[in-house]
Design a protein around this motif. Structure first.
Motif, PDB file in Angstrom:
ATOM      1  N   SER A 104      95.086   9.623 -67.969  1.00 51.70           N
ATOM      2  CA  SER A 104      94.578  10.962 -67.650  1.00 51.70           C
ATOM      3  C   SER A 104      95.522  11.985 -68.254  1.00 51.70           C
ATOM      4  O   SER A 104      96.633  11.653 -68.686  1.00 51.70           O
ATOM      5  N   GLY A 105      95.066  13.239 -68.228  1.00 49.12           N
ATOM      6  CA  GLY A 105      95.888  14.310 -68.775  1.00 49.12           C
ATOM      7  C   GLY A 105      97.180  14.501 -67.999  1.00 49.12           C
ATOM      8  O   GLY A 105      98.261  14.612 -68.563  1.00 49.12           O
ATOM      9  N   THR A 106      97.050  14.518 -66.692  1.00 48.35           N
ATOM     10  CA  THR A 106      98.244  14.791 -65.882  1.00 48.35           C
ATOM     11  C   THR A 106      99.298  13.694 -66.079  1.00 48.35           C
ATOM     12  O   THR A 106     100.497  13.956 -66.115  1.00 48.35           O
ATOM     13  N   TYR A 132      98.529  25.625 -66.355  1.00 53.52           N
ATOM     14  CA  TYR A 132      97.986  24.464 -65.647  1.00 53.52           C
ATOM     15  C   TYR A 132      98.223  23.231 -66.504  1.00 53.52           C
ATOM     16  O   TYR A 132      97.817  23.189 -67.672  1.00 53.52           O
ATOM     17  N   HIS A 133      98.890  22.231 -65.915  1.00 53.07           N
ATOM     18  CA  HIS A 133      99.143  21.000 -66.662  1.00 53.07           C
ATOM     19  C   HIS A 133      98.703  19.764 -65.892  1.00 53.07           C
ATOM     20  O   HIS A 133      99.033  18.651 -66.295  1.00 53.07           O
ATOM     21  N   GLU A 183     100.748  25.354 -72.801  1.00 62.14           N
ATOM     22  CA  GLU A 183      99.412  25.076 -73.328  1.00 62.14           C
ATOM     23  C   GLU A 183      99.320  25.871 -74.632  1.00 62.14           C
ATOM     24  O   GLU A 183      99.684  27.056 -74.652  1.00 62.14           O
ATOM     25  N   ASP A 216     100.736  21.248 -74.754  1.00 56.43           N
ATOM     26  CA  ASP A 216      99.643  20.612 -74.023  1.00 56.43           C
ATOM     27  C   ASP A 216      98.331  21.053 -74.673  1.00 56.43           C
ATOM     28  O   ASP A 216      97.930  22.203 -74.579  1.00 56.43           O
ATOM     29  N   ILE A 218      95.456  19.401 -74.077  1.00 57.77           N
ATOM     30  CA  ILE A 218      94.430  18.647 -73.354  1.00 57.77           C
ATOM     31  C   ILE A 218      93.079  19.356 -73.407  1.00 57.77           C
ATOM     32  O   ILE A 218      92.047  18.710 -73.547  1.00 57.77           O
ATOM     33  N   GLN A 219      93.100  20.688 -73.369  1.00 54.84           N
ATOM     34  CA  GLN A 219      91.813  21.396 -73.490  1.00 54.84           C
ATOM     35  C   GLN A 219      91.438  21.739 -74.924  1.00 54.84           C
ATOM     36  O   GLN A 219      90.322  21.470 -75.343  1.00 54.84           O
ATOM     37  N   LYS A 245      91.340  14.720 -72.192  1.00 48.28           N
ATOM     38  CA  LYS A 245      89.975  15.260 -72.080  1.00 48.28           C
ATOM     39  C   LYS A 245      89.002  14.798 -73.178  1.00 48.28           C
ATOM     40  O   LYS A 245      88.416  13.746 -73.052  1.00 48.28           O
TER      41      LYS A 245
HETATM   42  C1  LIG Z   1      95.744  22.120 -70.156  1.00 37.99           C
HETATM   43  C2  LIG Z   1      95.535  20.989 -69.202  1.00 37.99           C
HETATM   44  N1  LIG Z   1      96.556  20.142 -68.970  1.00 37.99           N
HETATM   45  C3  LIG Z   1      96.411  19.100 -68.138  1.00 37.99           C
HETATM   46  C4  LIG Z   1      95.217  18.854 -67.494  1.00 37.99           C
HETATM   47  C5  LIG Z   1      95.100  17.680 -66.558  1.00 37.99           C
HETATM   48  O1  LIG Z   1      94.259  16.719 -67.093  1.00 37.99           O
HETATM   49  P1  LIG Z   1      93.563  15.647 -66.117  1.00 37.99           P
HETATM   50  O2  LIG Z   1      92.612  16.411 -65.250  1.00 37.99           O
HETATM   51  O3  LIG Z   1      92.894  14.680 -67.048  1.00 37.99           O
HETATM   52  O4  LIG Z   1      94.650  15.024 -65.335  1.00 37.99           O
HETATM   53  C6  LIG Z   1      94.142  19.712 -67.707  1.00 37.99           C
HETATM   54  C7  LIG Z   1      92.876  19.506 -66.996  1.00 37.99           C
HETATM   55  O5  LIG Z   1      92.077  20.396 -66.809  1.00 37.99           O
HETATM   56  C8  LIG Z   1      94.296  20.810 -68.588  1.00 37.99           C
HETATM   57  O6  LIG Z   1      93.310  21.661 -68.813  1.00 37.99           O
END
Ligand SMILES: Cc1ncc(COP(=O)(O)O)c(C=O)c1O
Length: 393
Positions: A104-106, A132-133, A183, A216, A218-219, A245
């Motif tokens: 997962s992202g987190t 947000y991470h 981010e 980051d 992820i988005q 993601k």
């Molecule tokens: C920038 C960012 N980092 C980390 C995450 C966390 O990812 P996950 O929900 O897959 O754990 C998200 C999720 O929305 C995100 O937008």
């Protein structure tokens, strides 16, 4: 089913949207009553190739028939993860050559901050206000919103914050700082882009202090902003890239990428410095490989910018104060939160899926699959305009 969902499945809020899903295909999710819902959210930027893309489905099916989980991450040579990480390395700057796949992202963020601490021997981590991470304890500690995390304290020690886009704050990055995590485009805060060469200046300061820069993505990653990764827009290469993601077009995944030298520090002192059972899972890796090939072997990335221009051209309305973001990572900024709520909830009734941003109540997210067609964009934007036109203040 709705009652069972509310009773047996843990809830994240008192007001879930409770769409009862039957199936999903392309840009549409179908409910159990047979209604089609045009998806302008893509599972919050996760379904980059839309729902059940045939190439992703085939890759998953073929892999499930070959082998699934065989061993914990890092022991056996499994073709899908090897092929995937090799292809990814070929598309990234030379220094980003080695990828650690997680679930997962987190979790990818957790791995990245561990790597920063382990590789530098320092403990301080800096994140941005309104960042947000993710939601596990480490990434929660990096969240730039006290009200969302105070109930869970104590969190990670030695975490500080800087203001995104504020150059004066760069002096907070010192020789004590292990890593700065940002981010590339702030998501939950309202799709805030770095301005005036900000990321290059952060890079420069990190170079001066021996601090690792973690971006980051992820988005914004995987083509959503008109480049494979958003950092390519800003001429700034991170030491550690965090992704997730859209990577598998709808399956759970995350990863962090760095140089081989940096990544090697997780192998010893302590031995097994970062381990996971399912990271690099062959079925997920096969979906990642099919997704990355499709994104990079077609015109999807460049079309993202054409689609952005279409959304911006169509969505001109007195109640839309601004459209933020890049490519198909867009946020409508409405006059107030009430209009934003009205838009999301009324569009839902009219068969258009929209969603909120985490921390900006005036914003409405538009992050459809990259595969969305111009007809679908026109039809969705038509619904948005109709709902805004009908809004009575
Ligand atoms: C920038 C960012 N980092 C980390 C995450 C966390 O990812 P996950 O929900 O897959 O754990 C998200 C999720 O929305 C995100 O937008």
């Amino acid at each position: 089913m709705k009652q069972d969902f509310l009773k047996y499945q843990a809830q994240t809020s008192p007001h879930p949207l409770v769409l009862e899903v039957s199936h999903a295909k392309g840009s549409y999710i179908y409910d159990t009553k047979g209604n089609a819902h045009l998806d302008f959210v893509a599972g919050v930027s996760a379904c980059s190739l839309g729902h059940c893309h045939p190439k992703v489905v085939t890759a998953i099916q073929e892999q499930t028939e070959t082998y699934m989980h065989v061993m914990v991450y890092g022991e056996y040579v499994q073709q899908p993860a090897v092929a995937y990480t090799k292809l990814l390395a070929s598309l990234l700057p030379d220094s980003l050559e080695t990828t650690y796949m997680v679930n997962s992202g987190t979790e990818a963020v957790e791995g990245a901050i561990k790597l920063a601490r382990r590789a530098t021997g320092r403990s301080q981590l800096l994140a941005a206000r309104h960042a947000y991470h993710g939601n596990t304890m480490g990434s929660l500690s990096l969240m730039g919103y006290e009200e969302r995390k105070s109930a869970f304290r104590p969190l990670l020690p030695d975490v500080g914050f800087i203001e995104f886009n504020n150059e004066d704050d760069l002096k907070k990055i010192t020789r004590k700082t292990a890593g700065v995590i940002l981010e590339t485009i702030q998501g939950g805060a309202g799709f805030i882009e770095p301005k005036n060469g900000y990321l290059k200046k952060v890079r420069q300061r990190c170079n001066e202090t021996g601090t690792l820069l973690i971006l980051d993505e992820i988005q914004p990653g995987f083509g959503r902003t008109g480049k494979l990764f958003a950092f390519e827009h800003y001429d700034c290469v991170p030491d550690i890239l965090v992704i997730g993601k859209g990577m598998a077009s709808g399956l759970p995944v995350g990863a962090f990428t760095a140089s081989q030298k940096l990544m090697a520090t997780l192998q010893d002192s302590p031995k097994l410095g970062h381990i996971t059972t399912f990271g690099g899972n062959p079925v997920i890796a096969a979906a990642c490989l099919a997704t990355l090939k499709e994104i990079t072997e077609t015109q999807l990335i460049s079309q993202t910018l054409i689609k952005e221009a279409l959304v911006r051209k169509l969505l001109q309305h007195r109640l839309i104060k601004e459209i933020r973001g890049k490519g198909l990572m867009l946020a409508l900024i409405l006059e107030n939160a009430e209009i934003a709520n009205h838009l999301v909830l009324t569009c839902a009734k009219k068969g258009l899926i929209l969603f909120w941003l985490l921390f900006e109540p005036k914003a409405v997210r538009i992050s459809p699959p990259l595969t969305i067609s111009t007809d679908e964009i026109e039809s969705g934007c038509g619904i948005i305009l109709e709902v805004l036109e009908g809004y009575k203040q």
